[in-house]
Write a protein that holds these residues in place. Structure first.
Motif, PDB file in Angstrom:
ATOM      1  N   GLU A   8      49.285 129.067   8.897  1.00  0.00           N
ATOM      2  CA  GLU A   8      49.623 128.010   9.865  1.00  0.00           C
ATOM      3  C   GLU A   8      51.095 128.034  10.273  1.00  0.00           C
ATOM      4  OE1 GLU A   8      47.916 125.800  11.641  1.00  0.00           O
ATOM      5  OE2 GLU A   8      46.041 126.697  10.913  1.00  0.00           O
ATOM      6  N   ASP A   9      51.935 128.699   9.471  1.00  0.00           N
ATOM      7  CA  ASP A   9      53.373 128.717   9.754  1.00  0.00           C
ATOM      8  C   ASP A   9      53.760 129.728  10.825  1.00  0.00           C
ATOM      9  OD1 ASP A   9      53.758 126.765   7.920  1.00  0.00           O
ATOM     10  OD2 ASP A   9      54.218 128.146   6.277  1.00  0.00           O
ATOM     11  N   ARG A  10      52.789 130.499  11.287  1.00  0.00           N
ATOM     12  CA  ARG A  10      53.136 131.546  12.236  1.00  0.00           C
ATOM     13  C   ARG A  10      53.149 131.028  13.672  1.00  0.00           C
ATOM     14  NH1 ARG A  10      53.520 136.942  10.853  1.00  0.00           N
ATOM     15  NH2 ARG A  10      53.499 137.121   8.603  1.00  0.00           N
ATOM     16  N   ASP A  11      53.975 131.697  14.475  1.00  0.00           N
ATOM     17  CA  ASP A  11      54.117 131.317  15.881  1.00  0.00           C
ATOM     18  C   ASP A  11      52.932 131.856  16.676  1.00  0.00           C
ATOM     19  OD1 ASP A  11      54.765 130.849  18.468  1.00  0.00           O
ATOM     20  OD2 ASP A  11      56.794 131.682  18.343  1.00  0.00           O
ATOM     21  N   LYS A  12      52.030 130.972  17.070  1.00  0.00           N
ATOM     22  CA  LYS A  12      50.790 131.401  17.728  1.00  0.00           C
ATOM     23  C   LYS A  12      51.015 131.835  19.179  1.00  0.00           C
ATOM     24  CE  LYS A  12      47.578 128.675  14.953  1.00  0.00           C
ATOM     25  NZ  LYS A  12      48.549 128.564  13.823  1.00  0.00           N
ATOM     26  N   ARG A  13      52.249 131.677  19.673  1.00  0.00           N
ATOM     27  CA  ARG A  13      52.524 132.042  21.064  1.00  0.00           C
ATOM     28  C   ARG A  13      52.890 133.521  21.207  1.00  0.00           C
ATOM     29  NH1 ARG A  13      57.065 127.676  21.634  1.00  0.00           N
ATOM     30  NH2 ARG A  13      57.322 128.626  19.597  1.00  0.00           N
ATOM     31  N   MET A  14      53.123 134.178  20.053  1.00  0.00           N
ATOM     32  CA  MET A  14      53.502 135.590  20.074  1.00  0.00           C
ATOM     33  C   MET A  14      52.381 136.442  19.483  1.00  0.00           C
ATOM     34  SD  MET A  14      56.832 135.813  20.983  1.00  0.00           S
ATOM     35  CE  MET A  14      57.614 137.179  20.087  1.00  0.00           C
ATOM     36  N   LEU A  15      52.089 137.549  20.183  1.00  0.00           N
ATOM     37  CA  LEU A  15      51.069 138.466  19.673  1.00  0.00           C
ATOM     38  C   LEU A  15      51.641 139.882  19.702  1.00  0.00           C
ATOM     39  CD1 LEU A  15      48.026 138.403  18.752  1.00  0.00           C
ATOM     40  CD2 LEU A  15      47.483 139.195  21.052  1.00  0.00           C
ATOM     41  N   CYS A  16      51.741 140.502  18.541  1.00  0.00           N
ATOM     42  CA  CYS A  16      52.306 141.853  18.459  1.00  0.00           C
ATOM     43  C   CYS A  16      51.176 142.863  18.282  1.00  0.00           C
ATOM     44  CB  CYS A  16      53.266 141.919  17.273  1.00  0.00           C
ATOM     45  SG  CYS A  16      53.991 143.538  17.033  1.00  0.00           S
ATOM     46  N   VAL A  17      51.125 143.854  19.185  1.00  0.00           N
ATOM     47  CA  VAL A  17      50.061 144.856  19.146  1.00  0.00           C
ATOM     48  C   VAL A  17      50.548 146.108  18.409  1.00  0.00           C
ATOM     49  CG1 VAL A  17      48.542 146.318  20.534  1.00  0.00           C
ATOM     50  CG2 VAL A  17      49.091 144.003  21.304  1.00  0.00           C
ATOM     51  N   ALA A  60      49.327 149.711   8.606  1.00  0.00           N
ATOM     52  CA  ALA A  60      50.583 150.209   8.028  1.00  0.00           C
ATOM     53  C   ALA A  60      51.757 149.848   8.938  1.00  0.00           C
ATOM     54  CB  ALA A  60      50.510 151.717   7.832  1.00  0.00           C
ATOM     55  N   ASP A  61      51.542 149.960  10.260  1.00  0.00           N
ATOM     56  CA  ASP A  61      52.596 149.599  11.211  1.00  0.00           C
ATOM     57  C   ASP A  61      52.901 148.105  11.121  1.00  0.00           C
ATOM     58  OD1 ASP A  61      52.576 152.215  12.046  1.00  0.00           O
ATOM     59  OD2 ASP A  61      51.276 151.844  13.769  1.00  0.00           O
ATOM     60  N   GLN A  62      51.829 147.302  10.987  1.00  0.00           N
ATOM     61  CA  GLN A  62      52.020 145.859  10.847  1.00  0.00           C
ATOM     62  C   GLN A  62      52.876 145.561   9.617  1.00  0.00           C
ATOM     63  OE1 GLN A  62      48.404 143.552  10.755  1.00  0.00           O
ATOM     64  NE2 GLN A  62      49.412 141.785   9.824  1.00  0.00           N
ATOM     65  N   MET A  63      52.582 146.261   8.530  1.00  0.00           N
ATOM     66  CA  MET A  63      53.329 146.047   7.290  1.00  0.00           C
ATOM     67  C   MET A  63      54.808 146.372   7.474  1.00  0.00           C
ATOM     68  SD  MET A  63      51.720 147.188   3.672  1.00  0.00           S
ATOM     69  CE  MET A  63      50.581 148.297   4.464  1.00  0.00           C
ATOM     70  N   MET A  64      55.096 147.461   8.215  1.00  0.00           N
ATOM     71  CA  MET A  64      56.484 147.838   8.458  1.00  0.00           C
ATOM     72  C   MET A  64      57.214 146.732   9.212  1.00  0.00           C
ATOM     73  SD  MET A  64      56.947 150.655   6.994  1.00  0.00           S
ATOM     74  CE  MET A  64      58.619 150.987   7.595  1.00  0.00           C
ATOM     75  N   ILE A  65      56.536 146.154  10.213  1.00  0.00           N
ATOM     76  CA  ILE A  65      57.168 145.093  10.995  1.00  0.00           C
ATOM     77  C   ILE A  65      57.366 143.838  10.133  1.00  0.00           C
ATOM     78  CG2 ILE A  65      56.850 143.527  12.959  1.00  0.00           C
ATOM     79  CD1 ILE A  65      55.511 145.866  14.419  1.00  0.00           C
ATOM     80  N   GLU A  66      56.364 143.549   9.292  1.00  0.00           N
ATOM     81  CA  GLU A  66      56.484 142.396   8.398  1.00  0.00           C
ATOM     82  C   GLU A  66      57.707 142.522   7.496  1.00  0.00           C
ATOM     83  OE1 GLU A  66      54.249 139.366   7.746  1.00  0.00           O
ATOM     84  OE2 GLU A  66      54.506 139.951   9.824  1.00  0.00           O
ATOM     85  N   THR A 104      61.720 139.922  10.943  1.00  0.00           N
ATOM     86  CA  THR A 104      62.274 139.494  12.230  1.00  0.00           C
ATOM     87  C   THR A 104      61.199 138.937  13.150  1.00  0.00           C
ATOM     88  OG1 THR A 104      61.931 141.704  13.131  1.00  0.00           O
ATOM     89  CG2 THR A 104      64.115 141.225  12.240  1.00  0.00           C
ATOM     90  N   TYR A 105      59.955 138.979  12.709  1.00  0.00           N
ATOM     91  CA  TYR A 105      58.861 138.570  13.579  1.00  0.00           C
ATOM     92  C   TYR A 105      57.969 137.583  12.851  1.00  0.00           C
ATOM     93  CZ  TYR A 105      54.694 138.892  16.512  1.00  0.00           C
ATOM     94  OH  TYR A 105      53.627 138.590  17.311  1.00  0.00           O
ATOM     95  N   LYS A 106      57.710 136.443  13.480  1.00  0.00           N
ATOM     96  CA  LYS A 106      56.925 135.410  12.806  1.00  0.00           C
ATOM     97  C   LYS A 106      55.652 135.068  13.577  1.00  0.00           C
ATOM     98  CE  LYS A 106      58.890 134.871   8.996  1.00  0.00           C
ATOM     99  NZ  LYS A 106      58.054 135.419   7.909  1.00  0.00           N
ATOM    100  N   GLY A 107      55.310 135.920  14.574  1.00  0.00           N
ATOM    101  CA  GLY A 107      54.110 135.648  15.347  1.00  0.00           C
ATOM    102  C   GLY A 107      52.871 136.260  14.719  1.00  0.00           C
ATOM    103  N   LEU A 108      51.818 136.391  15.535  1.00  0.00           N
ATOM    104  CA  LEU A 108      50.574 136.971  15.051  1.00  0.00           C
ATOM    105  C   LEU A 108      50.454 138.423  15.499  1.00  0.00           C
ATOM    106  CD1 LEU A 108      48.363 133.828  15.636  1.00  0.00           C
ATOM    107  CD2 LEU A 108      49.079 134.780  13.444  1.00  0.00           C
ATOM    108  N   TYR A 109      49.384 139.086  15.080  1.00  0.00           N
ATOM    109  CA  TYR A 109      49.214 140.512  15.363  1.00  0.00           C
ATOM    110  C   TYR A 109      47.852 140.806  15.979  1.00  0.00           C
ATOM    111  CZ  TYR A 109      53.246 141.466  12.362  1.00  0.00           C
ATOM    112  OH  TYR A 109      54.498 141.512  11.819  1.00  0.00           O
ATOM    113  N   PHE A 110      47.783 141.964  16.625  1.00  0.00           N
ATOM    114  CA  PHE A 110      46.487 142.550  16.944  1.00  0.00           C
ATOM    115  C   PHE A 110      46.565 144.019  16.549  1.00  0.00           C
ATOM    116  CE2 PHE A 110      43.145 144.590  19.272  1.00  0.00           C
ATOM    117  CZ  PHE A 110      42.103 143.670  19.186  1.00  0.00           C
ATOM    118  N   VAL A 111      45.639 144.454  15.709  1.00  0.00           N
ATOM    119  CA  VAL A 111      45.668 145.821  15.202  1.00  0.00           C
ATOM    120  C   VAL A 111      44.613 146.663  15.928  1.00  0.00           C
ATOM    121  CG1 VAL A 111      45.572 147.256  13.134  1.00  0.00           C
ATOM    122  CG2 VAL A 111      46.361 144.887  12.964  1.00  0.00           C
TER     123      VAL A 111
END
Lengths: 196, 196
Positions: free
Chosen positions: A73-82, A87-93, A97-104
């Motif tokens: 719930e703490d994540r910024d739902k207005r941002m979606l990182c593709v 593994a790429d998601q983990m690197m960004i985490e 620097t990024y608190k939004g959501l993801y699409f893999v």
């Protein structure tokens, strides 16, 4: 030679990057030195095939309907990182620097390998990005030819639907010495230069 | 990330030559593109761990008490060829020049890796070679430093018990051009030259 051994060698060849010689070496190693490891791998494979599915929202691997990141719930739902892979998601985490959501995507467009828009779940992405909450989609596919093409394709797709789309900045790596950076990267860093 | 996925990645690292990155790539590949292969590998591992044992005579992998080669009545029981691995045995079989029996060490002496005489079943080999039928032991360990040391060790062990011991010939490979053969091999070929 034993039939079970042949079957095992054949099955090991299903792993990416494992040829006949490696498969044989692996089979011998497991049977000779690490039967415990072999039994453990057998269980792990069985369990993963049974339990691991794709998150209904972000498409990453998860054992639940919705993955932990999407439920946060703490994540910024207005941002979606593709991204291309978990593994790429983990690197960004890890950059924090990024608190939004993801699409893999679980891949990238690659016409030569027969991987088209459907194989990387672009319909699911378009639907996800058009939930009315997402305001910006950050494209973080790899900076390879295929990754760039994928980013371009997605960008056109989402901009046509009125979404703001951005791309990770290209440039000289942090700690990079110009002497050892390729010309293409320097050219891009010059074009994308920022006023300080 | 999913727990089953982490478990799978960890288990894949038990395979020789597979590091954290490869293990992750393999896990993603299996779950994304080849779940059938993953299930097959799981079964193959389980089956191999359950069924595959060492031949009571030659020490190779088999699902029976005595392997097919050792049971073969057409083989010359007076010859015993010592190899490091079942793969080496297969290479020799393919030459069709040897009709005797085998003993598979399942390794080589390697003090630096902590592999001593017991680890390569030398007691079993001595017992096997002293069955009263074996007249000649052909050492076919690799021509690496460790293979040569292993051959030397076994040679001393068996000669002390009055057995005839031979070693595969060293020399210029068939089809080899002298210009491209290393000096050590040529030196050995010169020493071991044969009158024609």
């Amino acid at each position: 030679m034993a039939t079970s051994l042949e079957f095992l060698t054949e099955a090991l060849r299903r792993l990416p990057g494992v040829g006949p010689k490696s498969a044989q070496r692996m089979a011998y190693h497991l049977l000779q030195h690490d039967r415990e490891g072999a039994a453990m791998l057998s269980r792990a494979l069985f369990q993963a095939v049974e339990a691991v599915h794709h998150c209904a929202l972000c498409n990453t691997f998860t054992e639940d309907e919705i993955c932990g990141t999407c439920r946060d719930e703490d994540r910024d739902k207005r941002m979606l990182c593709v991204v291309e892979t978990p593994a790429d998601q983990m690197m960004i985490e890890q950059t924090l620097t990024y608190k939004g959501l993801y699409f893999v995507l679980m891949g990238r467009l690659s016409p030569l390998d027969g991987i088209g828009p459907k194989d990387i779940h672009l319909e699911k992405l378009v639907e996800r990005a058009n939930d009315g909450v997402v305001g910006e989609v950050v494209l973080a596919t790899n900076f390879t030819n295929e990754g760039e093409a994928t980013a371009h394709y997605i960008s056109e797709l989402l901009k046509a639907r009125g979404l703001k789309v951005s791309r990770l900045a290209r440039g000289v790596p942090v700690g990079g010495e110009l002497e050892y950076v390729d010309a293409g990267t320097i050219a891009r860093a010059m074009l994308d230069r920022r006023t300080t």
